[in-house]
Motif scaffolding. Structure first.
Motif, mmCIF file in Angstrom:
data_model
loop_
_atom_site.group_PDB
_atom_site.id
_atom_site.type_symbol
_atom_site.label_atom_id
_atom_site.label_comp_id
_atom_site.label_asym_id
_atom_site.label_seq_id
_atom_site.Cartn_x
_atom_site.Cartn_y
_atom_site.Cartn_z
ATOM 1 N N ALA A 10 -34.895 9.472 32.880
ATOM 2 C CA ALA A 10 -35.368 9.217 31.522
ATOM 3 C C ALA A 10 -36.891 9.318 31.457
ATOM 4 O O ALA A 10 -37.446 9.861 30.496
ATOM 5 C CB ALA A 10 -34.908 7.840 31.049
ATOM 6 N N MET A 13 -37.894 12.932 31.583
ATOM 7 C CA MET A 13 -37.632 13.611 30.310
ATOM 8 C C MET A 13 -38.850 13.573 29.399
ATOM 9 O O MET A 13 -39.090 14.497 28.613
ATOM 10 C CB MET A 13 -36.454 12.947 29.593
ATOM 11 C CG MET A 13 -35.088 13.336 30.106
ATOM 12 S SD MET A 13 -34.563 14.979 29.569
ATOM 13 C CE MET A 13 -34.251 14.704 27.829
ATOM 14 N N MET A 14 -39.640 12.510 29.475
ATOM 15 C CA MET A 14 -40.743 12.324 28.533
ATOM 16 C C MET A 14 -42.101 12.666 29.116
ATOM 17 O O MET A 14 -43.118 12.536 28.433
ATOM 18 C CB MET A 14 -40.749 10.876 28.035
ATOM 19 C CG MET A 14 -39.600 10.523 27.113
ATOM 20 S SD MET A 14 -39.473 11.626 25.681
ATOM 21 C CE MET A 14 -41.068 11.391 24.907
ATOM 22 N N GLN A 18 -44.300 15.789 25.846
ATOM 23 C CA GLN A 18 -43.457 14.825 25.149
ATOM 24 C C GLN A 18 -44.183 13.489 24.961
ATOM 25 O O GLN A 18 -44.288 12.968 23.851
ATOM 26 C CB GLN A 18 -42.148 14.607 25.928
ATOM 27 C CG GLN A 18 -41.323 15.862 26.112
ATOM 28 C CD GLN A 18 -41.657 16.621 27.383
ATOM 29 O OE1 GLN A 18 -42.807 16.707 27.786
ATOM 30 N NE2 GLN A 18 -40.629 17.179 28.010
ATOM 31 N N THR A 46 -31.866 14.616 22.401
ATOM 32 C CA THR A 46 -31.321 14.237 23.711
ATOM 33 C C THR A 46 -29.805 14.103 23.652
ATOM 34 O O THR A 46 -29.094 14.574 24.542
ATOM 35 C CB THR A 46 -31.946 12.921 24.192
ATOM 36 O OG1 THR A 46 -33.370 13.034 24.167
ATOM 37 C CG2 THR A 46 -31.503 12.604 25.621
ATOM 38 N N ILE A 126 -37.907 18.204 23.198
ATOM 39 C CA ILE A 126 -36.771 17.963 24.096
ATOM 40 C C ILE A 126 -35.956 19.240 24.284
ATOM 41 O O ILE A 126 -35.661 19.644 25.420
ATOM 42 C CB ILE A 126 -35.859 16.850 23.534
ATOM 43 C CG1 ILE A 126 -36.607 15.521 23.448
ATOM 44 C CG2 ILE A 126 -34.605 16.699 24.408
ATOM 45 C CD1 ILE A 126 -37.077 14.955 24.763
ATOM 46 N N ASP A 132 -36.881 19.539 30.526
ATOM 47 C CA ASP A 132 -35.852 18.706 29.900
ATOM 48 C C ASP A 132 -34.500 19.417 29.873
ATOM 49 O O ASP A 132 -33.448 18.782 30.031
ATOM 50 C CB ASP A 132 -36.264 18.319 28.474
ATOM 51 C CG ASP A 132 -37.347 17.257 28.463
ATOM 52 O OD1 ASP A 132 -37.695 16.764 29.549
ATOM 53 O OD2 ASP A 132 -37.860 16.936 27.382
ATOM 54 N N THR A 160 -34.137 7.228 27.557
ATOM 55 C CA THR A 160 -35.076 8.292 27.207
ATOM 56 C C THR A 160 -35.818 7.940 25.922
ATOM 57 O O THR A 160 -37.041 8.085 25.827
ATOM 58 C CB THR A 160 -34.337 9.636 27.027
ATOM 59 O OG1 THR A 160 -33.713 10.007 28.267
ATOM 60 C CG2 THR A 160 -35.305 10.738 26.615
#
Length: 210
Positions: A10, A13-14, A18, A46, A126, A132, A160
């Protein structure tokens, strides 16, 4: 997926444009409304991305034996090793291009974004970011290998969004201190994006190989 895997995924992902976007949004005049729009976009993207990845993994699993999560020679593991190679190539590109690296030009336009545009940014950072996409594909393959349904991905999706909300939560909790620190944080993240991307790729590679 267990907790030791979910949180780093998570966070990864960022990492990159992001989280840069999230930091910029909390420094805008309409910080709360714009940030909530961004979080909504991240949540939808997501959730949709994982659903698509799971569908692709299921389709692939019907044609190729992905094997189990503990089978090092399975089709699923081979796919993950290919993804590791792509991430390693991305790390090398960021390292050798660090001297001339600049933040994406579109980041500089976010200070004037309204909630509608923030939603769009949340969706695009995303769904269009290679890192991602790789992560969500890995989640889909893992769920297919372990015979798990979409519900098992909900903690990953929630975490996330929570990571994406950290700049907004910091502003709401610490008010003036957060407002004073945000520009400096924004500047550092913008000028060190190449390093942030390398760290994100490295974390993800470790997670896959582990």
């Amino acid at each position: 997926m267990d907790g030791l895997q979910i949180l780093p995924l998570a966070i990864t992902m960022m990492v990159g444009p992001q989280i840069m976007s999230a930091v910029i949004f909390v420094t805008t005049p309409s910080a709360v409304r714009v940030s909530l729009g961004f979080l909504g976009g991240v949540a939808v993207a997501t959730a949709a991305g994982v659903a698509i990845a799971l569908g692709l993994a299921a389709a692939l699993g019907s044609a190729v034996d992905l094997g189990g999560t503990d089978d090092k020679g399975s089709g699923g593991k081979i796919i993950q090793y290919v993804l590791v190679g792509l991430l390693a190539a991305s790390m090398a590109k960021n390292w050798f291009g660090r001297a001339t690296a600049e933040p994406p030009k579109w980041l500089g336009t976010l200070m004037t974004a309204d909630p509608r545009r923030a939603v769009k940014v949340g969706l695009l950072v995303i769904l269009l970011m290679p890192s991602d996409i790789v992560i969500m594909l890995t989640v889909g393959v893992h769920l297919e290998q372990s015979d798990s349904g979409y519900a098992h991905a909900l903690p990953f999706i929630a975490l996330t969004v929570l990571v994406a909300a950290i700049p907004l939560l910091a502003r709401l909790l610490f008010h003036r201190r957060a407002e004073a620190a945000a520009p400096a944080v924004r500047e550092w993240v913008s000028t060190h994006g190449w390093l942030v991307n390398i760290i994100a790729c490295a974390i993800f590679i470790v997670l896959i190989l582990a």
